[in-house]
Write an enzyme that holds these catalytic residues in place. Sequence first.
Site, PDB file in Angstrom:
ATOM      1  N   LYS A  86      -2.359  -7.831 -11.072  1.00  0.00           N
ATOM      2  CA  LYS A  86      -3.485  -7.070 -11.643  1.00  0.00           C
ATOM      3  C   LYS A  86      -3.120  -6.465 -12.994  1.00  0.00           C
ATOM      4  O   LYS A  86      -3.915  -6.453 -13.906  1.00  0.00           O
ATOM      5  CB  LYS A  86      -3.880  -5.903 -10.721  1.00  0.00           C
ATOM      6  N   ARG A 120      -8.645   2.694  -4.472  1.00  0.00           N
ATOM      7  CA  ARG A 120      -7.863   2.000  -3.457  1.00  0.00           C
ATOM      8  C   ARG A 120      -8.396   2.300  -2.059  1.00  0.00           C
ATOM      9  O   ARG A 120      -7.949   1.699  -1.099  1.00  0.00           O
ATOM     10  CB  ARG A 120      -6.422   2.453  -3.527  1.00  0.00           C
ATOM     11  N   ARG A 123      10.294  -8.997  -9.254  1.00  0.00           N
ATOM     12  CA  ARG A 123       9.772  -8.391 -10.480  1.00  0.00           C
ATOM     13  C   ARG A 123      10.791  -7.438 -11.092  1.00  0.00           C
ATOM     14  O   ARG A 123      11.426  -6.668 -10.383  1.00  0.00           O
ATOM     15  CB  ARG A 123       8.484  -7.648 -10.129  1.00  0.00           C
ATOM     16  N   ARG A 129      11.510  -1.694  -9.973  1.00  0.00           N
ATOM     17  CA  ARG A 129      10.779  -0.481  -9.608  1.00  0.00           C
ATOM     18  C   ARG A 129      11.156  -0.088  -8.190  1.00  0.00           C
ATOM     19  O   ARG A 129      11.302  -0.945  -7.328  1.00  0.00           O
ATOM     20  CB  ARG A 129       9.266  -0.749  -9.663  1.00  0.00           C
ATOM     21  N   ARG A 189       3.723  -0.793   1.358  1.00  0.00           N
ATOM     22  CA  ARG A 189       2.587  -0.936   0.444  1.00  0.00           C
ATOM     23  C   ARG A 189       1.606  -1.980   0.941  1.00  0.00           C
ATOM     24  O   ARG A 189       0.390  -1.800   0.857  1.00  0.00           O
ATOM     25  CB  ARG A 189       3.079  -1.324  -0.954  1.00  0.00           C
TER      26      ARG A 189
HETATM   27  P1  AMP Z   1       0.423   0.542  -8.805  1.00  0.00           P
HETATM   28  O1  AMP Z   1       1.166   0.499 -10.083  1.00  0.00           O
HETATM   29  O2  AMP Z   1      -1.072   0.448  -8.979  1.00  0.00           O
HETATM   30  O3  AMP Z   1       0.957  -0.427  -7.785  1.00  0.00           O
HETATM   31  O4  AMP Z   1       0.664   2.008  -8.178  1.00  0.00           O
HETATM   32  C1  AMP Z   1       1.954   2.463  -7.906  1.00  0.00           C
HETATM   33  C2  AMP Z   1       1.886   3.603  -6.902  1.00  0.00           C
HETATM   34  O5  AMP Z   1       1.099   4.681  -7.444  1.00  0.00           O
HETATM   35  C3  AMP Z   1       1.201   3.254  -5.600  1.00  0.00           C
HETATM   36  O6  AMP Z   1       2.087   2.607  -4.689  1.00  0.00           O
HETATM   37  C4  AMP Z   1       0.766   4.638  -5.126  1.00  0.00           C
HETATM   38  O7  AMP Z   1       1.879   5.368  -4.629  1.00  0.00           O
HETATM   39  C5  AMP Z   1       0.345   5.296  -6.410  1.00  0.00           C
HETATM   40  N1  AMP Z   1      -1.101   5.064  -6.706  1.00  0.00           N
HETATM   41  C6  AMP Z   1      -1.602   4.457  -7.788  1.00  0.00           C
HETATM   42  N2  AMP Z   1      -2.944   4.440  -7.758  1.00  0.00           N
HETATM   43  C7  AMP Z   1      -3.305   5.056  -6.613  1.00  0.00           C
HETATM   44  C8  AMP Z   1      -4.571   5.328  -5.995  1.00  0.00           C
HETATM   45  N3  AMP Z   1      -5.726   4.966  -6.561  1.00  0.00           N
HETATM   46  N4  AMP Z   1      -4.549   5.970  -4.799  1.00  0.00           N
HETATM   47  C9  AMP Z   1      -3.388   6.361  -4.222  1.00  0.00           C
HETATM   48  N5  AMP Z   1      -2.181   6.102  -4.743  1.00  0.00           N
HETATM   49  C10 AMP Z   1      -2.111   5.459  -5.934  1.00  0.00           C
END
Ligand code: AMP
Length: 260
Positions: free
Chosen positions: A43, A120, A159, A192, A203
């Site tokens: 994404k 989410r 990654r 990461r 996740r």
């Molecule tokens: P991402 O980079 O989108 O995979 O987000 C990394 C981490 O940020 C996720 O695993 C969550 O811990 C947190 N996070 C990001 N966006 C959200 C969201 N909309 N709701 C809850 N947690 C989020």
Amino acid sequence: MNTLNENNRAAWLEGPPARCSLPPKHDGLDWRFVLLGPPGVGKGTQAKLLSRRVGACHLSTGDVFRAGRSRSDLTPAMAATQDFMRKGHLVPDTIVWEMLRERIGCLRCPGGFVLDGFPRTVAQAESLELLLEGEQIRLDAVLDYELPVSEIVLRLSGRRTCEKCKAVFHVSSQAPRNEGVCDHCGGRLHQREDDRPESIAVRLEDYERSNGSLIQFYRRSGLLTPVSATGSPEEIFQRARAAIWARWNARTCPASARAY
Ligand code: AMP
């Protein structure tokens, strides 16, 4: 298709009172997309491609929480997000919502937006819908990127991200020229914390739990646009582009207003 520059996203990454130093560059079209899909589906890469080519600002909630790591002025709520992230858990809706509301100016950005990582949960989607309605902001499509779980795990565990410029590599499919070193800026590549196997499992479980109802929510709203996420980033992008275009043709939107 136009090629447009990204702005520096300071207003998004830092929150108020920060402002983006460059205005959004766009040619009068203002696209607003939500991107859905499991972690690792690509994404972020697709958001960047969309952002560069249609001029809409890339609004990643994960980027905001990660940017918080290097700050010393975080509210207690934002500081708590670091622990949720480290363990691979979702940050509670109340904290995410507080963060988003602070950045409402980014949703009003005249260049449009590509929301990546938000919503989410259905609760987040409902809040967003109300907010956008209240602000009279139109959402053009919810792009749902689809990929089999086995491929997601391969993509996530391999990654690597540059500590300095945040460029993303993959140990096998997009390896850097020199192992552990960023091709673009020479920064150190790292994994990461939430891409480690124990966090990946959490996740994906979180995603499975909340995703079905989120997809239904957007299917009902008529905005859901499925996109297969197999193949190269460019192939996926072209698929998404065709799907967006098909949506607009189906709505008999004036071609002049939507011909990107
Ligand atoms: P991402 O980079 O989108 O995979 O987000 C990394 C981490 O940020 C996720 O695993 C969550 O811990 C947190 N996070 C990001 N966006 C959200 C969201 N909309 N709701 C809850 N947690 C989020």
